[in-house]
Design an enzyme around this catalytic site. Structure first.
Site, PDB file in Angstrom:
ATOM      1  N   GLY A   1      31.654  37.305  34.414  1.00  0.00           N
ATOM      2  CA  GLY A   1      31.736  37.979  35.439  1.00  0.00           C
ATOM      3  C   GLY A   1      31.487  37.335  36.724  1.00  0.00           C
TER       4      GLY A   1
ATOM      5  N   TYR B   1      42.743  47.904  42.167  1.00  0.00           N
ATOM      6  CA  TYR B   1      41.409  47.447  42.429  1.00  0.00           C
ATOM      7  C   TYR B   1      41.058  47.301  44.081  1.00  0.00           C
ATOM      8  CZ  TYR B   1      41.102  46.318  37.407  1.00  0.00           C
ATOM      9  OH  TYR B   1      41.142  46.320  36.164  1.00  0.00           O
TER      10      TYR B   1
ATOM     11  N   TYR C   1      44.749  38.263  35.354  1.00  0.00           N
ATOM     12  CA  TYR C   1      45.166  39.708  35.177  1.00  0.00           C
ATOM     13  C   TYR C   1      46.451  39.903  35.945  1.00  0.00           C
ATOM     14  CZ  TYR C   1      40.343  39.993  33.530  1.00  0.00           C
ATOM     15  OH  TYR C   1      39.448  39.663  33.093  1.00  0.00           O
TER      16      TYR C   1
ATOM     17  N   CYS D   1      58.960  51.772  42.913  1.00  0.00           N
ATOM     18  CA  CYS D   1      59.131  53.046  43.518  1.00  0.00           C
ATOM     19  C   CYS D   1      57.654  53.912  43.399  1.00  0.00           C
ATOM     20  CB  CYS D   1      59.918  54.073  43.031  1.00  0.00           C
ATOM     21  SG  CYS D   1      60.488  55.304  43.667  1.00  0.00           S
TER      22      CYS D   1
END
Length: 410
Positions: free
Chosen positions: A227, A311, A365, A337
């Site tokens: 983290g 996010y 990611y 779209c």
């Protein structure tokens, strides 16, 4: 490389030449950055017996996993498939921490057979594990200390309403199951979520973990998770790794004295290791002016980098084709779209159709959360390694979309 720098080349390899050779969109990774991030962690925690368990969900390409291994790291996996990829990359089962959430006991059995360390985060499965293995297989317990880290609500998951970890308030229930089956508890794992900025958050969690650890007599390690916050734009506050390492190491060593023997300290960085190493190069398909906004439509979108839409993540973008051009404001949008906004109200050097744009912080990611939405193809991946651009994943082709479909004679 500071955030203010917009690289035209990596290790002497021109990003424009990568785009021309491999096509766009394309993910490009800098091997030197990945290695240096691991070395930074090793230096910050040099006072303790450290194991870095790279969180493979951030980026699972086998070549990246091999780089982590070469730099002295091990791995954390959240699925049996990730465990198997790690084994393919050359890791042994003992090098893998398996930290699932909400999986079946059948999957856990598969991973036990592969030799990974099992990290469990709910009491019913801990009970099943005890029924199946007793004290014959070591296990780690994932604790939720109810300490909030920063970041978007979807990645700040150390709170009491989170699905992750067993609440520290349920320690008595954990001990009841452990004693009932004489479980071999090898470690405790701290879960606080993402975007941790300073040592104080870690120390709060550490104190919760230290207190709980005194209830387990045969621990081998304490896992402080990951983290660590990285920078996405100039002026971002990032985790002071050296300060965190110094303070947490001192607290850990003091705990080990109290515990009566030395333990290992484990970390599970993911984004910290690979985020800043990665760039997504895209091409401007259209520059569309409206009375209020000028849009840049690119040949990529949320199917290749979902973080901005999912996010509200900020990713710096610059014009590789015209880096010194006059700054103008744009909304950068994808070809999916949906709203598919990659960046809003962003100052970028003047963009023309056909220009290459670079989206930064695409190492974590990006490809790992990519999809075939709108039946779009996933990009190639390129690793800049020892001063050369190497293809490490082929661009998908149309036939890949049909590969697993079963066509009926309708």
């Amino acid at each position: 490389m500071s955030l203010s720098q917009n690289p035209i080349s990596i290790q002497g390899v021109s990003l424009e030449s990568v785009a021309n050779e491999f096509g766009t969109p394309v993910y490009v990774y800098d091997e030197e950055k990945i290695t240096s991030q691991i070395k930074t962690l090793q230096a910050a925690f040099s006072k303790v017996p450290l194991k870095i368990k790279y969180a493979t969900k951030a980026l699972t390409n086998i070549n990246i996993l091999k780089l982590v291994k070469k730099a002295g790291g091990e791995v954390d996996a959240v699925s049996v498939e990730e465990v198997r990829i790690c084994l393919e990359a050359g890791y042994e089962g003992k090098d893998v921490m398996y930290t699932p959430n909400g999986v079946s006991m059948d999957e856990i059995k598969q991973v036990v057979a592969l030799g990974a360390m099992i990290n469990l985060d709910n009491i019913p499965v801990l009970e099943q594990f005890g029924q199946e293995y007793g004290n014959s297989v070591p296990v780690c317990i994932r604790i939720n200390p109810h300490i909030m880290a920063g970041g978007n609500a979807k990645i700040s998951v150390g709170h009491i309403a989170s699905k992750f970890g067993i609440s520290i308030h349920q320690l008595d229930e954990i001990l009841e199951v452990v004693n009932k089956y004489d479980l071999q508890i090898a470690g405790l794992h701290l879960h606080t979520g993402s975007d941790i900025l300073d040592a104080e958050v870690f120390l709060k969690g550490a104190n919760v973990l230290f207190e709980a650890a005194m209830q387990f007599k045969d621990l081998k390690f304490l896992d402080f998770g990951g983290g660590f916050k990285v920078g996405y734009k100039e002026g971002d506050v990032v985790t002071d790794i050296m300060n965190v390492g110094d303070k947490v190491s001192d607290a850990f060593l003091e705990f080990c004295k109290k515990y009566g023997r030395d333990l290992e300290l484990w970390l599970e960085p993911g984004k910290f290791v690979v985020s800043e190493s990665g760039y997504l190069i895209v091409q401007a398909n259209v520059v569309k002016k409206t009375p209020q906004i000028t849009f840049i439509g690119v040949n990529s979108g949320l199917n290749h980098l979902i973080r901005p839409m999912m996010y509200d993540a900020y990713h710096s973008i610059y014009n590789l084709s015209n880096p010194e051009g006059e700054l103008k404001k744009y909304n950068v949008v994808g070809y999916i779209c949906e709203t598919d906004t990659i960046a809003s109200d962003r100052e970028i050097a003047e963009v023309k159709m056909g220009d290459f744009l670079v989206i930064k912080n695409a190492g974590a990611y990006g490809i790992s959360m990519a999809s075939n939405y709108n039946s779009r193809l996933r990009p190639a991946e390129v690793l800049v390694w020892e001063g050369k651009a190497k293809l490490i994943r082929k661009r998908e082709e149309f036939q890949d979309l049909l590969h697993n479909q079963v066509i009926l004679d309708i």
